[in-house]
Structures are given as structure tokens and as C-alpha cells.
Design an enzyme around this catalytic site. Structure first.
Site, mmCIF file in Angstrom:
data_model
loop_
_atom_site.group_PDB
_atom_site.id
_atom_site.type_symbol
_atom_site.label_atom_id
_atom_site.label_comp_id
_atom_site.label_asym_id
_atom_site.label_seq_id
_atom_site.Cartn_x
_atom_site.Cartn_y
_atom_site.Cartn_z
ATOM 1 N N ARG A 164 29.838 14.527 -15.536
ATOM 2 C CA ARG A 164 28.381 14.822 -15.980
ATOM 3 C C ARG A 164 28.790 15.481 -16.990
ATOM 4 N NH1 ARG A 164 26.093 9.741 -15.752
ATOM 5 N NH2 ARG A 164 25.314 9.430 -13.418
ATOM 6 N N ASP A 222 26.128 20.491 -1.972
ATOM 7 C CA ASP A 222 26.995 21.162 -1.370
ATOM 8 C C ASP A 222 27.867 21.576 -3.414
ATOM 9 O OD1 ASP A 222 29.459 19.352 -1.362
ATOM 10 O OD2 ASP A 222 28.027 18.152 0.290
ATOM 11 N N ARG A 227 21.774 9.306 -8.937
ATOM 12 C CA ARG A 227 22.372 8.029 -8.510
ATOM 13 C C ARG A 227 23.564 8.754 -7.669
ATOM 14 N NH1 ARG A 227 23.923 3.583 -10.147
ATOM 15 N NH2 ARG A 227 23.724 3.637 -8.085
ATOM 16 N N TYR A 270 8.385 16.463 -8.148
ATOM 17 C CA TYR A 270 7.276 16.580 -8.819
ATOM 18 C C TYR A 270 6.507 15.045 -8.476
ATOM 19 C CZ TYR A 270 2.881 18.051 -11.467
ATOM 20 O OH TYR A 270 1.487 18.045 -11.974
ATOM 21 N N SER A 271 5.325 14.934 -7.887
ATOM 22 C CA SER A 271 4.724 13.782 -7.696
ATOM 23 C C SER A 271 3.411 12.943 -8.567
ATOM 24 C CB SER A 271 4.832 13.188 -6.291
ATOM 25 O OG SER A 271 3.667 12.379 -5.910
ATOM 26 N N GLN A 288 19.181 8.844 -14.408
ATOM 27 C CA GLN A 288 21.329 9.094 -14.240
ATOM 28 C C GLN A 288 21.438 9.862 -12.689
ATOM 29 O OE1 GLN A 288 22.738 10.058 -17.824
ATOM 30 N NE2 GLN A 288 23.472 8.249 -17.782
ATOM 31 N N TRP A 289 21.178 11.135 -12.641
ATOM 32 C CA TRP A 289 21.167 12.045 -12.289
ATOM 33 C C TRP A 289 21.410 11.291 -10.687
ATOM 34 C CZ3 TRP A 289 20.115 17.651 -13.677
ATOM 35 C CH2 TRP A 289 20.699 18.420 -13.106
#
Lengths: 312, 312, 312, 312
Positions: free
Chosen positions: A231, A220, A112, A121-122, A109-110
Site C-alpha cells: 500500500r 503484528d 482485504r 464503528y457500527s 480495500q484495506w
């Protein structure tokens, strides 16, 4: 919270380092640096760095040369004016960077919100931790019956217990199989030397969406406010709202005048349509307006009456 | 440079203020804060604030928890690897804010870089200063005869003198009329009480494109590098290139490892097409390749030979 | 309007070409393609191309597979719901491309909207036309006495005549000198073979900010609405507002349901702060609220009373 | 592929509709509209709409007024020039919209490209389909031993069978439990009237990352090329590369001249650092350069030799 002893040690050491700077500095936010704020069962937000303060907004609005000489009182008025009239560019002159640990379905969600910088983190490169989100009992809500995107009453008794047990058991099983396929434990040690182990970029697909990931997220102040207005709102899903609420606390430490104006003119504000304003003017003139003659749909009428604290 | 005594005084006072911070701090860049670097005849760039350092890039690449423990040597290798392979997101984790004074025609090129935050001095709201750019004699170049976007030889003698005189005289006359229409001087004092004065948002249209404006310009390190790769390039117009070159100096003070990698892999790098690579392989195998059989157009052939330091 | 006969001929020919397509098509907007709408004295907007229609918004909201089967009535309700609740992503699924001719000082405001694609006529590469904006007499307004960004009464008599004469004369003189420095006329013909001519990228700096430029400007519907909400607003400068108003006409031809919802919920809408809503609730409950006890500043109180059509 | 009969019927009907338009139209791409291209085991891409063609790039570069009159040959040259010199804004004047069905872990990589418009199927609002990605046997690769982000040899025999069985079984089990928690089947029918059913926004967290989602994804041509240069590259994960390759086919149908220039100057191009160019010049001058005296690290030397088709 999922920080190892080594990491906590590293944070403690980093926290002890002080430098001298000519940059604007906010002691209340400095106190939060290197201090993760817990969110959900294993998540956190942590302010990593920041640029600017309330005064940087004022300074940008004035494109002035130094730290300004006006009374603090005028700064507050200017910030409130900018917020009220949606003059957004001065707020873009401040920047903040967070380290966030969050469940993958929340991250989806974030992300977006596109106007931010992200380093996640991969799981192609590294092995994921054995950590996943399980809702607290009071958050195990039923589907709302009147809102396709919302929650209804909290599940009780056997149904609640069954749900929690399924979530825990599936996450655990899938993680066990993730390691088995990788042929490696969390630290990367090989489990069975006779096997090759599936590529990390493939094995990760067996994880559930409540597995925790983490990222650096930098934005920013203007985009942060936009993020928070969506949110920290009551319509946002609980699991992302608690992150927004923790970030609101960092906002208040960082830019108290901006945070105050944001609460008054954005978080607590209401936008009324042309027709709604017309209804209002008629009501204030003493007219008894009903939905039928209002020009509003039933749904809008209910929304307006709710805003005015009246029965629909 | 166009800073009044009051402004210079204000900067000097601001510069003297020191605070303690736990944030990453770069002494070499701290020394440049509040120090305008002169550019062109009346312009400048000035670093107002910054976030992050070389290590913040490394930290984001590792999504690590503190200030990192690897050897400096490994950090350099990682930064070079990221730059070489265009892994851009870790560079987005640093941010810098400039105060820039620049001619309007330069501002019009500059603003085409959209991924930045900008607050410009408003000529709707305020009265513009009497300042405009006049090229130094060695910059008064003729139109290039072989490049529609470039400059040729420097104008000489009478033609040069005439051009300079026209530029100066028109800018002055237009500014005089700007004030007359405003019915106000630079400080905003009314000139003739019997007149109303034209609205500032209209009067400004009489100014010439070499009038100076100023803005706060804030961007992340990745976008700064992109800006510099285009504007510190020899194909960029001289009047914007000198700004980019001044910014390069702040880059070197701020993130020396990133700046070094940027020079090696971006500023000094060359991109060769599939066909050009094929030509190269044939040449290295000892074949005498000519333009005709190369698969390259005459223009591309010239470009390649120039890159290889050979005659076309 | 500044289209040559050759250009008008070319547009007429292009307009006559018809193709068959499976894409969503809007006849009312097709009729506007290749038809410049005049704006100001020499400017225009012209719709060059478009993607999507009202239904494309609905389709994106439903992530459905075809052109949908719901009643038109439901589509309208859904679009109004999306607009009211600021669900902006479905509106991003439509795109429009304009060709615009506009004064440079208007272009400088316009370009601040960063989320658009722009290709502007290059004065580094080409010679600018002899065209500049001169306000109509009824637009020659004085500076507002109570709003530092606004206009007051219209200038009259001698002052108006003098302003207009200065604007015209300076623009003409500067353009004459521009050509003299270039040593070329509008068509690029050399004026004096004994001179070299100043580079175009330098000569342009002598032009005034009311010179006309032109560009292709392409944006998605969501960003177009944001642009229009700011620039079709009464606080926008007249010279950009007339462009926004012409674009509003193309919006109505293109996506009539979106345009209707936009007028109701955005253009005509009012956002009230938490404190203002509180005042409203008290007024509706019959209380006689005055500014003093309202929690609002004098300025906010005036703004609220104006919205409610009441005396402050 | 996961389209129901009803959906296929709807697409077939939509495909049959033809309209007349004055917009640029590309027959080869029109033929692909409403035709999903299969990708992976249950995914697809489908072109939904487009704006512009090769000529629109040329037109933007010339900011001309009509469809242009230059020879096709000159258009190709101009497009190749723009691509070679990274003049990106003319490519932003074309736009394309896809409907994509893809595994969630692929969607998580894809969404990192921020300059696009996205509408994703909402698992807060709707029930997800029982569909998940299972790699084909030849894609079940081991972790690469020399590249932490890559794949090695294909797993064989028992280990491969075990991996495939785990992936299938876990995805199925988790989906079964997803429905049980929802207390609903795929069509939304209640399973057990005595239970409430968990909210959809919570139940989804039990799904695995190989579950399929879908979205509308819209971007301009310049950003599409950037996406393809990263994702059609051999370093990209196979599961996203196959999507990029299907999109490359639509690119070739849509803008064949752009696609050709893209292959020559971007996909097949190589960027060489300042030091690498220096090595090349020395080699071409007949010098026998070795890694030691080259100024390149061992890793860079290997990379360069590989590009030149030589042994390191």
C-alpha cells in the site's frame, strides 16, 4: 479532522497519564500516542498502543532470556539478515494498534488484508457522522489510457469543477436523506415525533462510498510490513497510499532498524525472474541483448529496462 | 527449572529496569514479568510482554477515543455481555507474549492452535539441552478402559517402577548418543577431534518426544481464551492442562473482568442441543422423561444427566 | 512404503470407482489419485482430492460467469502476469488435499505453515507403527562449518557406520519399550494380562523424532506455492525438500500453466535490494564496482556475485 | 437477476459439460452447479465448485486410507459426535466455492469473516452495473425501540412510500452522475469525446452502499458452519440472513449428515452459563427459584426464561 472538542479533551487527559512499566518502551513512539496524524481531508491515523521494539525482534530470533548483551551493531546486522532472507516469524513478535478514520471505499480495500484484528464503528448500532471525502483538485485524475487500474492526467477547468460539484452535492443530499429516513439528527434527536424512523441498519445503505468510517486496527509487525509493501507502493491507489505513508512514519519512530532494513530490502527491492537474471548475466558479459532473443515478453522487457534505468 | 545462573542474573537485571509509558499498564501483571512460573518437572511459562487491559476491550467495543469515562460497573456489564454473546472482536484488541519451556509432545498439541505467533528454539541451529519430562508417580496412569483418549487408574508397584525406569533410561541413552553423533557437548565443545560430527539437523532425530524445547508464543486475548477453553478443560491431557492453568493465573492478573466472565460463560458453561432443551422443558413441566422417549442417544442422555447432576 | 495389503486393496478399489461430474477436472491429476508417491524410506505423499484447475485461476481473476472463451494463449499470459505481480487471491481459488506419511521431526517443520487444514494420526488415541526414518548413506552429512543451519561433507567409514547403528538401535529399543509400557502390540493385543499398560498419551513420549506419523493436509494453491517456494528451495533441509519435490510433480500435473509461471517468477527468481540494483546499474554503465564502494556488506556482495555468476 | 443473456447462455453450456472423476461426488449438489439461487431483488448465490462430502469428514477423523467400510449408521454417529464435542478439524477437509451477487453494505458485514478466500469484482478496473438493492415493503422496518441493533414494526403509508422513493431516487441519481463523471456508459462507451472522464477508482466513491457487487467466495466446511451459525441466526440482519439461508440449502444437498448434526447441535443449541446451570438444577429439584436469589442479572434471567419457554 473529525474529533469533537470533548474527544480532544479526553485525548489530552489520557496523554497526560504516565505509568511505570517493565516492558520494552520506545520514547519516540510514546510521543506519538494520542496524537492523530491527519490523512486526506477528514481522516487520520493514531497509534493507540504497541508491543515490542527492534530488540524484541532480535530476542525472538535468538529465543534468548533477557534483553540481550550483544552490541547494537550486531542487532542491526541480524535484523537486516532476517529481512533479506524473509525470516518472517521474529517480526511477528511485535504488535501495533491504530485508530483510523478513513473513507468507506478505502476501508473496503484495506480489509482485504485478513491477518489483522479489526473493530469498526457500527452503522447498525450508531448514526454516522456527516463527513465524506472530496479529492483535492490535484487528485482529480482522469482514467489512465494505458493502465486499466490507474490514473492519468489531472482534470482541468469545467470538467474538474463539475466532478467536484457532483461529488459534494450527492454526498450531501444522500446524507440529508439518511437523516430524514432515520428521523434523527447526528446526535440522535428525533426530528418529527409523528414518524417512526427507518432502522439504522437499513438507512445506512443510502450513504455514499466516500462517507468516513473509523476502526481500531491491530496487527503484528510482519503483517504491517506486508501491508506497507503493497500500500505504500506507487501502484496503490493514492487514497490508501497516504494512510500507508503516515503509518511508515510511525514505523520509523517505533522500530528504526526494522524500518531501515524494510526500505532497503523490501520497498526498494526488485524481484527478477529466472529469464531476467539470465539476460542480466549476458549483458554483464558484454553481450548486446535485444528483446527478441531475450526470452522475455515485450511487457517484461519494458519492465526490466525500466528497473535498470535503460531505454526499452 | 532449566534456567542457568547467567540467565537468572539476566532476568533479574531486566526486571529491575523501569520505564515511563503512556500505554495502559496492569500492575498485577507487571509483577509477573520476568518471573517464570514452574510447570511440570523442568518447564515454565513466563509473561514476556502484553498489550491492553480490561479497558481496552471496552474501548474497542465502543470504538471510543480515550480511556473511557463510564463507571467501572458498566464496563463489567459490557464485558459480560460481549462474552455471553460471543462478540469476539473486542477481545482481539489485547495481546500477550509468553516464553514457554515444554516437552516436545506437548508442543505438538499446542502448535495445532494456528492463530498465534511462534518462535521456537531451533535444533537445526543449536544443540538441545539434556532435559526431558518424567511424569510424577501420581501421573503414571494406565490407559482408560472406557475412553480411548483418556487415562485410568494410576500404575502401582513394579509396573510403575519399570515404566519410570524405561522412560528415564531411554531418554538418557538417546541424549548420550545425540551428543556422540554431534561429537559435541551441550556447550558445543568438540569431543573427539578425529571425527566430523553429524549435522545438528540430523542428530536431533534421535531425541525422544519428552525432550524439552522452548518458544516464544504470542496471541491475542480472544485466541488465548479459545486455547484455554480447550486446554484448561478436564478432557485435555494433563501435561498440557497444567500449562493452561498457569496461563489462567496470568489471565486473572492481567484482565480480571474478562477472566471472571470467561469462567462464568465459557469454562463453566454447557451447550445443550435442541433435543436436550426440549427434554429440559418437558422435565420442568413436571413430565417424567426417560431416555427412550427423549430423542437422545444413550450417550447423550448420560451426558445430559451428568450435567444436571442426576443419575442416568 | 508403509501401506498394509488391506490398505492397498482398499485404495485399488477406491481407484476403480468413477463418477460423473460437472466440476473442472484434470485428467493428469486424476491419474495420480490413490497413487502414493514414495518419499524417503517409508514415507509418501498421495493426492486425495483437488478443486479447480488453471482455468479456475483465470476465471477468478475475471470474476466471470462460465468457463471463459478467451484463447488459451491469453490465459497463460494472464497467469504469468498474476504471478509476476504477486496478485495472489486468484490462486487461492484452487485447493488440494494430500495424505502424507512423514517423520515427526519433518512434521514439526511442516506444521509451521499455519494456513492449511490438518488432521494428524493421533498417538493419544491409537498405537503408532514400528517405522522410523534412517538416512541413506549419502545423506549422513556432517555439520556445515560455515553455515550453522546446513550440512557439510558426507560422513565416511566408521563414523558413518556408528551413526547409522546408533540411530537404528535407539529407535528400535525405544519402540520395543513403547510397546512394553503400553502392554500391547501394534495391533493392540494385550501382551501380559497381569499388567495394566501405560496410557497411550504417555507411552508415546518414549518414541524418537524419526518415528513416522501421517496426516491429511489441505491447502489452497497460493499457500501451496508459498510452501513450495520455501521447502523446494536449496536451503531447506533435505528431508522436507524431497516431500516438496514430490508435491511439485503433482503441481505440474494439476495446473501446468501455474507451475510454469511459478518456476520462472518464484522458484528461479531473485530479489535484489535497492543497493544491489544500484550496483547493477553502475556495472551495466561500464563502471568497475568493488565491494568497498558498493554500499553492500561483504556477505551481501558475495550473495550478489553468486547470483550474477561472477567471482566475489 | 442480473445475468445477461450471454452469461446465461454460457452457464447453460458449461452445465452441459460432464467429465469423469475419481473424486468424491455428490449428485444432489452437482444438480445445483451453474444454477444461481435468487436472493433479494437482484442478488444470487451459485455453487461454483466443491471438494469432499460427508464421508470425507469421517475419513479425516479416522485418517484412514480409502472410502471406509463402516456402516453408514456409524458414520452418522461419528459426525454427530464430532459436532457435539466441537472437534472441528475433520470438517475443514471439505471445501466449497460460491459466486455471490450482493449489496455492498452486506458485503461489508460478510468480509469480516476472515478465514475465506475472496475475489471481488473490481471497481478500480471495471464499470459497476446499474443495480442496487431496494427493500421489499415488508422489510421497511423502523428502528427497534429496545434493541439498538434491531428492527421494529414495519413502516406504513406515507413514511414507507417516502423512504422507498428516497432510496430509489438517490441510488439512480448517484449512478447517473457516476456515469457522467466516468464519461462512459455501462458498456464502457465514451459519452462525450470532448471530456476525459474521471478515473474509475475515483468515480466509484459516488455510488451508494446498496449498489450490488459480486465475488467468488471459497471456504472450508468448518468455517462455513461458523458463518452460518452467525448469519442464519435470528439476530443477523435480514439482508445477510437470506444469503445464509440459501447457503443452508446448498449445505443440505452437499453434506446431509453434517447439516443435520449442525441443526441439532449448533443452530438449535443453547449455551448456558455456570450460574444458569445451577438455577436449572435447583428448579429440577423442585425449588421455586426467582431472579433475586438466582445469581443472574435481570437480563440473563429473561434470556434463560425465554430459552425454557417460561414467563420471566
Amino acid at each position: 479532522m473529525a474529533l469533537t472538542d470533548a474527544q480532544l479533551q479526553e485525548l489530552a487527559e489520557a496523554k497526560a497519564v504516565r505509568s511505570e512499566t517493565r516492558r520494552p518502551t520506545v520514547p519516540a513512539l510514546e510521543a506519538m500516542l494520542f496524537e492523530p496524524l491527519p490523512v486526506l481531508d477528514h481522516g487520520f491515523i493514531r497509534v493507540v498502543d504497541y508491543m515490542g521494539d527492534d530488540n524484541a525482534v532480535v530476542q525472538a530470533a535468538r529465543v534468548s532470556y533477557g534483553r540481550g548483551t550483544r552490541a547494537a551493531n550486531e542487532d542491526r546486522g541480524l535484523i537486516r539478515y532476517l529481512m533479506r532472507h524473509r525470516h518472517s516469524t521474529p517480526f511477528e513478535m511485535c504488535e501495533i494498534k491504530y485508530h483510523v478514520k478513513l473513507p468507506i471505499f478505502v476501508a473496503r480495500q484495506w480489509i482485504r488484508h485478513r491477518t489483522a484484528n479489526v473493530n469498526e464503528y457500527s452503522a447498525r448500532y450508531s448514526i454516522m457522522d456527516r463527513e465524506f471525502y472530496l479529492p483535492a483538485p490535484e487528485q482529480l485524475a482522469a482514467q489512465s489510457s494505458d493502465n486499466r487500474q490507474g490514473r492519468g492526467a489531472v482534470l482541468q477547468g469545467e470538467e474538474a469543477a463539475r466532478v467536484l460539484s457532483l461529488l459534494r452535492q450527492d454526498a450531501m443530499t444522500n446524507y440529508d436523506h439518511y437523516q430524514e429516513m432515520l428521523n434523527a439528527d447526528e446526535a440522535g434527536n428525533i426530528l418529527d415525533p409523528s414518524r417512526q424512523g427507518l432502522a439504522r441498519e437499513l438507512a445506512r445503505m443510502n450513504l455514499t462510498l466516500n462517507a468516513y468510517t473509523q476502526w481500531y486496527w491491530k496487527t503484528d509487525l510482519n503483517n504491517l510490513l506486508h501491508f506497507l509493501s503493497l500500500r505504500a507502493d506507487s501502484h496503490a491507489q493514492y487514497e490508501i497510499r497516504v494512510y500507508a505513508e503516515a503509518m511508515l512514519r510511525s514505523l520509523e519512530a517505533w522500530v528504526p532498524l526494522v524500518a531501515e532494513a524494510f526500505r532497503d530490502y523490501r520497498l526498494g527491492a526488485v524481484t527478477l525472474s529466472a529469464q531476467m537474471m539470465d539476460v542480466l548475466r549476458r549483458m554483464l558479459a558484454g553481450e548486446a541483448v535485444a528483446q527478441e532473443g531475450s526470452g522475455l515478453s515485450k511487457r517484461e522487457w519494458r519492465e526490466l529496462m525500466a528497473q535498470l534505468g535503460r531505454d526499452a
